[in-house]
Scaffold this active site. Structure first.
Site, short mmCIF file in Angstrom:
data_model
loop_
_atom_site.label_atom_id
_atom_site.label_comp_id
_atom_site.label_asym_id
_atom_site.label_seq_id
_atom_site.Cartn_x
_atom_site.Cartn_y
_atom_site.Cartn_z
N ARG A 38 0.85 -1.20 0.00
CA ARG A 38 0.00 0.00 0.00
C ARG A 38 0.88 1.24 0.00
O ARG A 38 2.08 1.16 0.12
CB ARG A 38 -0.90 0.00 1.23
CG ARG A 38 -0.14 -0.28 2.55
CD ARG A 38 -0.66 0.45 3.75
NE ARG A 38 -0.60 1.88 3.58
CZ ARG A 38 0.50 2.63 3.76
NH1 ARG A 38 1.66 2.05 4.06
NH2 ARG A 38 0.44 3.92 3.60
N GLY A 39 0.21 2.36 -0.19
CA GLY A 39 0.96 3.62 -0.32
C GLY A 39 1.11 3.91 -1.80
O GLY A 39 1.56 3.03 -2.55
N ALA A 40 0.71 5.09 -2.23
CA ALA A 40 0.66 5.37 -3.67
C ALA A 40 1.91 4.93 -4.44
O ALA A 40 1.80 4.16 -5.41
CB ALA A 40 0.38 6.86 -3.87
N ARG B 82 -7.47 -0.59 -7.21
CA ARG B 82 -7.82 0.56 -6.34
C ARG B 82 -7.84 1.81 -7.21
O ARG B 82 -6.98 1.99 -8.07
CB ARG B 82 -6.81 0.74 -5.19
CG ARG B 82 -6.81 -0.40 -4.19
CD ARG B 82 -5.89 -0.11 -3.00
NE ARG B 82 -6.49 0.88 -2.08
CZ ARG B 82 -5.82 1.47 -1.10
NH1 ARG B 82 -4.52 1.21 -0.93
NH2 ARG B 82 -6.42 2.33 -0.29
N GLN C 47 -3.08 2.81 9.76
CA GLN C 47 -1.74 2.89 9.17
C GLN C 47 -0.78 3.71 10.04
O GLN C 47 0.42 3.47 10.05
CB GLN C 47 -1.80 3.51 7.76
CG GLN C 47 -2.45 2.64 6.69
CD GLN C 47 -3.92 2.92 6.51
OE1 GLN C 47 -4.63 3.24 7.46
NE2 GLN C 47 -4.43 2.79 5.27
N ASP D 231 -2.27 10.84 -2.46
CA ASP D 231 -2.61 9.78 -3.41
C ASP D 231 -2.94 10.32 -4.79
O ASP D 231 -2.80 9.61 -5.79
CB ASP D 231 -3.77 8.94 -2.86
CG ASP D 231 -3.33 8.18 -1.63
OD1 ASP D 231 -3.38 8.77 -0.53
OD2 ASP D 231 -2.89 7.03 -1.78
N ASN E 18 -5.88 12.37 0.03
CA ASN E 18 -5.00 11.62 0.91
C ASN E 18 -5.88 10.84 1.87
O ASN E 18 -7.10 10.95 1.86
CB ASN E 18 -4.02 12.55 1.65
CG ASN E 18 -2.86 11.78 2.29
OD1 ASN E 18 -2.19 10.99 1.62
ND2 ASN E 18 -2.65 12.00 3.58
N LYS E 19 -5.24 10.03 2.74
CA LYS E 19 -6.00 9.19 3.65
C LYS E 19 -7.11 9.94 4.37
O LYS E 19 -6.93 11.09 4.77
CB LYS E 19 -5.04 8.58 4.68
CG LYS E 19 -5.61 7.58 5.61
CD LYS E 19 -6.39 6.45 4.93
CE LYS E 19 -5.62 5.85 3.82
NZ LYS E 19 -6.42 5.02 2.89
C1 LIG Z 1 3.48 7.75 0.20
S1 LIG Z 1 2.01 6.91 0.60
C2 LIG Z 1 0.79 8.02 0.11
C3 LIG Z 1 -0.58 7.74 0.72
O1 LIG Z 1 -1.07 6.40 0.48
C4 LIG Z 1 -1.80 5.97 1.66
O2 LIG Z 1 -3.05 5.36 1.35
P1 LIG Z 1 -3.24 3.75 1.58
O3 LIG Z 1 -2.69 3.43 2.94
O4 LIG Z 1 -4.73 3.56 1.47
O5 LIG Z 1 -2.49 3.11 0.44
C5 LIG Z 1 -2.02 7.24 2.45
O6 LIG Z 1 -3.09 8.01 1.92
C6 LIG Z 1 -0.67 7.91 2.21
O7 LIG Z 1 -0.64 9.23 2.63
#
Ligand SMILES: CSC[C@H]1O[C@H](OP(=O)(O)O)[C@H](O)[C@@H]1O
Length: 354
Positions: free
Chosen positions: A53-55, A96, A203, A244, A254-255
């Site tokens: 996960r993470g963009a 996603r 997270q 994101d 973002n989250k």
């Molecule tokens: C560098 S990670 C960017 C971003 O991705 C995360 O979302 P997810 O945990 O759903 O993949 C989160 O929004 C981070 O800030």
């Protein structure tokens, strides 16, 4: 600072086995385990379940997944091979919707395929593997550059609030929002970090608190509803977050919960720094209203982390994985090409010209 946490690789290709090896982020911090992904469906599942996960990490996994999906192709001509690739690309792209890095990386892979259209299929496959490696290696350099630009805005003893996880495991290395914290720690900076737990998937608690603790960086875990009091207490000098998808006008997805943190920060006169690789900036998306926000199963709210449901079974839920922070609440957008300030419609496109 112990930099062992920077040595965790969230996504890597095992070339001998021809499998994608990911750090399973759903079992951190209680165990560090790796999964071997062999098929497109394995990759789709791992992205959807946030095992990776993470963009940026999603983009890297998508690129390697596209390579894996066609690496055993028996097609003998370009047209058939291209058609096979596009089916793989479409499937991975459906995992996603919000993080633009996934689509950016898959488009990069398609462009690579087209650039090699005159070669034999085995040669094209080799080029696609090389492109996926390049995307991963490039991300590491990008994140370090973001960290360096961001660090120029921070001071050694600052109190920092962060939301979700934009750390090293969300990228090839260093992270985006956490990159300045790692680079600062290497220079002896003594940041005091407050990490929002970031419900519902935690997270912040499970990943950011774990990363920073592992690195020996001062981190305090708080509930999401404590962001206001730590700001009001004067403990926060800056908010650092990842993203994101950044729209042309600077509105940023973002989250979930990020927009609330940013509005609070504005109220307390605290700067909000969004950390955005250019791969996460989507100039084709004009404003935040145009960003597709992923909706996830409501069980994540009241079942995932509990032995028994914490709400009546079948209760109506609303579980958006992201929200959009309006550009007016964002002090600066920090990229690997420099720092953008409002008006973002003018400053963001200029970064792509560098
Ligand atoms: C560098 S990670 C960017 C971003 O991705 C995360 O979302 P997810 O945990 O759903 O993949 C989160 O929004 C981070 O800030």
């Amino acid at each position: 600072m112990s930099n062992n946490v920077l040595n965790f690789q969230s996504v890597r290709l095992d070339e001998d086995k021809n499998v994608l090896v990911i750090l399973d982020q759903t079992v951190l911090p209680n165990s560090t385990s790796y999964l071997e992904l062999e098929t497109v469906e394995d990759v789709w599942d791992a992205i959807y379940k946030l095992q990776v996960r993470g963009a940026p990490a999603i983009g890297i996994a998508g690129a390697y997944g596209a390579y894996l999906g066609i690496s055993k192709s028996t097609c003998e001509n370009y047209e058939d091979f291209y058609a096979e690739f596009m089916k793989v690309k479409e499937r991975i792209a459906s995992s996603r919707p919000t993080a633009v890095n996934l689509f950016w990386a898959l488009d990069r892979m398609e462009a690579c395929l087209k650039q090699n259209k005159d070669k034999a299929v085995p040669e094209i496959i080799k080029a696609l593997k090389a492109e996926a490696h390049f995307i991963r290696d490039e991300d590491e350099k990008v994140c370090k550059a973001i960290g360096e630009y961001s660090l120029s805005l921070l001071k050694p003893e600052m109190g920092i609030l962060t939301h979700c996880n934009a750390g090293t495991i969300a990228t090839a290395k260093y992270g985006t929002a956490l990159a300045p914290l790692y680079l600062g720690a290497e220079k002896g900076y003594n940041f005091k970090v407050f990490a929002d737990e970031t419900r519902p998937l935690l997270q912040g608690a499970r990943l950011t608190a774990w990363e920073l603790n592992e690195a020996g960086i001062d981190v305090t875990l708080i509930c999401d509803n404590m962001a206001s009091i730590v700001m009001k207490n004067g403990w926060i000098d800056a908010v650092v977050v990842g993203c994101d998808r950044v729209a042309y006008n600077g509105d940023t997805a973002n989250k979930i919960g990020t927009s609330g943190v940013a509005i609070l920060a504005k109220e307390y006169g605290i700067p909000v720094y969004v950390h955005a690789p250019l791969s996460t900036i989507d100039l084709n998306t004009k404003t935040g209203k145009d960003i597709h926000i992923e909706l996830r199963p409501g069980e994540e709210i009241y079942k995932t982390w509990y032995e028994k449901p914490m709400a009546p079974e079948g209760i109506k839920t609303y579980n958006p994985a992201f929200d959009v922070t309006d550009a007016k609440y964002i002090t600066a957008i920090i990229t690997e090409k420099g720092i953008a300030y409002p008006p973002y419609e003018e400053s963001l496109p200029k970064l792509f010209e560098k």
